[in-house]
Scaffold this active site. Structure first.
Site, PDB file in Angstrom:
ATOM      1  N   LYS A  28       0.864  -1.174   0.000  1.00 18.18           N
ATOM      2  CA  LYS A  28       0.000   0.000   0.000  1.00 18.18           C
ATOM      3  C   LYS A  28       0.902   1.225   0.000  1.00 18.18           C
ATOM      4  CE  LYS A  28      -3.951   2.151   2.253  1.00 18.18           C
ATOM      5  NZ  LYS A  28      -3.433   3.521   2.063  1.00 18.18           N
ATOM      6  N   ASP A  35       1.928   5.282  -0.116  1.00 19.05           N
ATOM      7  CA  ASP A  35       1.480   6.478   0.590  1.00 19.05           C
ATOM      8  C   ASP A  35       1.606   7.691  -0.328  1.00 19.05           C
ATOM      9  OD1 ASP A  35       0.581   8.069   2.615  1.00 19.05           O
ATOM     10  OD2 ASP A  35       2.399   8.001   3.834  1.00 19.05           O
ATOM     11  N   GLU A  57       3.146   1.101   5.088  1.00 17.62           N
ATOM     12  CA  GLU A  57       1.780   1.469   5.474  1.00 17.62           C
ATOM     13  C   GLU A  57       0.822   0.279   5.541  1.00 17.62           C
ATOM     14  OE1 GLU A  57      -1.767   4.585   4.217  1.00 17.62           O
ATOM     15  OE2 GLU A  57       0.058   4.500   3.016  1.00 17.62           O
TER      16      GLU A  57
END
Length: 337
Positions: free
Chosen positions: A55, A57, A190
């Site tokens: 994931k 950012d 993340e």
């Protein structure tokens, strides 16, 4: 057309004129389409049918290539080609036309991790940015949305093979989503996006799931509390999220600002000053020493948990989400994985 867009268009035309990178016939620039969105869950899904990606950012982006140029669109369909000129120029060099890619534009911090605050600084200063590309929706005029994810990614990897610049292929792991999550969390990232090997569907659904290492939430800035320190223009920001047409107070954040960020925010807040509260209700002990603003700024906040009263605890400001509309900000609640 701004300078960044002209550079991307000119580069693509030069490539065709030289008979170099672009051997494909010129095709129309694909239109923006609503991207597929992931649903937040508490735990990573089980099974080999799930592909896990990091994931990132940053800012979600759709990149369209065609008509001798490349355009970069936000998740909501805004044309931000001028702001992401490096990305557009790199995309225009790809040997393809009539192509639509999906990805996340990022900047890296000193630890080599994608970081939203670093991206904000790069946007302000013209610093380096990259784009992790993770899906291919159209290629050379052919719609690929109905193809399985593994096939779309196979084509994407082949397309990006010639690129070593800001366009980066997003690698994935098949199965072992929980193990991938634990390893990424341990490394300070993340979280993950787990995706079924399925067709591409616009909008939010459960064939894409996101699992976070720490809690993050977009919240609307509705005011600020005053500071007793002369050098600090405000002490904290008042935050909220919508429930229907009402902006519900969700606490304050007073950390995560460097001097430059605080000064820029102070100017934005001053221009939005208003006498009445935009919130449905604010605790009386807080309302006595605040200034209210028009609630059209969206902030990315990292926090440990929500209190029993629904406010963020130990919030840290990460940056403004200029790609999100304030009216669309609601609390993101995990669903069963």
């Amino acid at each position: 057309m701004a300078s960044g867009s002209k550079k991307a268009s000119t580069k693509a035309k030069e490539n065709r004129a030289e008979g170099g990178r672009s051997s494909k016939a010129a095709r129309k620039l694909p239109k923006w389409r609503e991207p597929q969105l992931a649903t937040l869950v508490d735990t990573a899904p089980e099974g080999g049918q799930w592909l896990s990606e990091m994931k990132y950012d940053g800012y979600r982006a759709l990149i369209a290539i065609g008509d001798g140029t490349a355009r970069v669109y936000t998740r909501g369909g805004k044309d931000w080609t001028d702001r992401f000129a490096q990305i557009a120029a790199a995309a225009a060099e790809l040997p393809t036309s009539g192509t639509l890619m999906d990805g996340e534009i990022v900047a890296f911090n000193s630890n080599g991790r994608t970081d939203f605050s670093s991206l904000q600084k790069s946007l302000s200063s013209g610093g380096d940015m990259s784009c992790f590309v993770f899906d291919l929706l159209e290629e050379d005029g052919k719609d690929l949305a109905g193809e399985p994810l593994t096939e779309r990614k196979r084509r994407l990897k082949k397309l990006l093979k010639s690129k070593n610049g800001p366009l980066l292929y997003s690698e994935h792991v098949e199965g072992d989503a929980d193990k991938v999550l634990q390893e990424l969390c341990s490394a300070g990232h993340e979280g993950i996006i787990a995706k079924r090997d399925d067709r591409y569907r616009s909008g939010r659904g459960k064939s894409w799931l996101k699992v976070k290492c720490s809690k993050r939430q977009e919240l609307v800035i509705g005011g600020y509390s005053l500071s007793d320190k002369p050098a600090r223009p405000f002490a904290s920001l008042l935050l909220g999220a919508y429930e229907g047409d009402e902006l519900i107070y969700r606490g304050r954040v007073g950390t995560g600002f460097d001097e430059d960020t605080m000064d820029k925010l102070a100017k934005l807040l001053e221009r939005r000053a208003r006498k009445t509260s935009p919130f449905a209700e604010v605790p009386a002990n807080i309302a006595r020493s605040v200034r209210y603003v028009t609630p059209d700024l969206v902030a990315e906040i990292e926090f440990t948990e929500f209190t029993a009263g629904g406010s963020v605890r130990h919030g840290v400001y990460k940056g403004l989400r200029e790609d999100k509309e304030a009216k669309n900000v609601v609390l993101e609640k995990p669903r069963g994985g």
